[in-house]
Enzyme design. Sequence first.
Site, PDB file in Angstrom:
ATOM      1  N   HIS A 420       0.810  -1.220   0.000  1.00 51.39           N
ATOM      2  CA  HIS A 420       0.000   0.000   0.000  1.00 51.39           C
ATOM      3  C   HIS A 420       0.845   1.272   0.000  1.00 51.39           C
ATOM      4  CE1 HIS A 420      -3.666   2.021  -0.120  1.00 51.39           C
ATOM      5  NE2 HIS A 420      -4.245   1.655   1.014  1.00 51.39           N
ATOM      6  N   ASP A 424      -2.523   1.670  -4.669  1.00 55.07           N
ATOM      7  CA  ASP A 424      -3.773   1.994  -3.981  1.00 55.07           C
ATOM      8  C   ASP A 424      -4.857   0.982  -4.333  1.00 55.07           C
ATOM      9  OD1 ASP A 424      -2.715   4.283  -2.756  1.00 55.07           O
ATOM     10  OD2 ASP A 424      -3.101   5.493  -4.544  1.00 55.07           O
TER      11      ASP A 424
END
Length: 447
Positions: A420, A424
């Site tokens: 992350h 995304d």
Amino acid sequence: MAVDVIMPQMGESIFEGTITKWLKKPGDKIERDEPLFEISTDKVDAEIPSPAAGVLKEIKVNEGQTVPIQTVVGIIDAAGATAAASAPPPAKPAPASPKAEASKPVVAAPQQVAPKPAPAPPAPAPAARTAPSGGNGDKIRSSPLVRRIAREHSIDLSQVPGTGAGGRVSKRDILAAVEGGAAQAAPAARAGAPASAAPPAPSALGEAGVAREKMYFGHYEVQPMSVMRQRIAEHMLLSKRTSPHVYSVEEADVSKVASLRAKNKEKFEQEAGTKLTYTPFFIRAAVEALRAYPTVNASVDGTNVVLHRECNIGIAVALDWGLIVPVVKNAEEKNFLGLARAVNDLAERARAKKLKPEEVMESTFSITNPGVFGGLFGLPVINQPNVAILGLGAIEKRPVVIDDAIAIRSMVYLTLSYDHRIVDGAVAHQFMAHVKHTLENWSENIL
């Protein structure tokens, strides 16, 4: 004639190896190029062939020992040496044996704990220890992986003692330094605490900080980790410490792919000379998605994102003794048949311990298939330095709703574990939608 058996260098970035198993014992006859022993390195396990035909005379490095490359690990009495030894003239080579004896402590010193020639080891030891701390950081011997770990954890490599060949800082050294940094803070925090509040001594605690008496109870058996299992453990811990893992799950209808494979399985094997599995279908779908969403085909270097132009796909292969991830290089350049041949070849050689170190390096994206063992789906750990890994579930026929009617379709769950820091959720789901679309609308010829 005596022939030295040495620890080979299995790749440019490999400077030591661990002997996991001797396939022959002293006194056994052996042919040239016949497997003699098995080694494990940071990259790959492999069988090492004999450099000469003859009789294995001596084993100098036992199973489980790790030694630098070029270390003499054994001696072979080459073919014809026995006959020569019985003749009077060859008795003169005896003076040559002191040379061998003199050189033996120097070569074997790194891996021996307390051998007879105790005075000899101290000489090379200081050189190995002082090399990392001398000079500037650019001169410190280490691999790219070690330097990356050092950067991520703000560790000065010149302060890390190197235990590798020539004072080289190995992955084990830097990981120990990372753990040591966290451990050093604890004594300082406890300095003013009363004696009654002191925790158990480190030796009384297990790996997870649990008191050992709470781990060893009832009926149990203790098995030491293999070298490969230790490397897997290190790699997985490093990945979890490095990447904030997030997971996305998608379901795909692979009825078209399943039907195509069923119809062409025998023909494909006859004409192509290799098996038709589901893996190349998923590789092709992943490659198409990686080209559409290059952020998923990347690595992180500090505050930089490295976008890879090549799609080098690592394929997790389950072995009886562990797990390894050989890499299909430049998968974007291969047609379906090329992918099928490459995957099958790598998997077969992985199980036969015939892989080369470069064949398990430089992956940009990975795929693992727990579905082959019946798993519905899994949440795999990212294979560093990748930023994502695709997990494949079992392909099963299930009832689904199509045009307001119930139909039976071959379905599969796909999971994406992603980092992350740079990937995304929106990009991850777009990537998965692309994979799904390619599989459900397959149009490429497979022959």
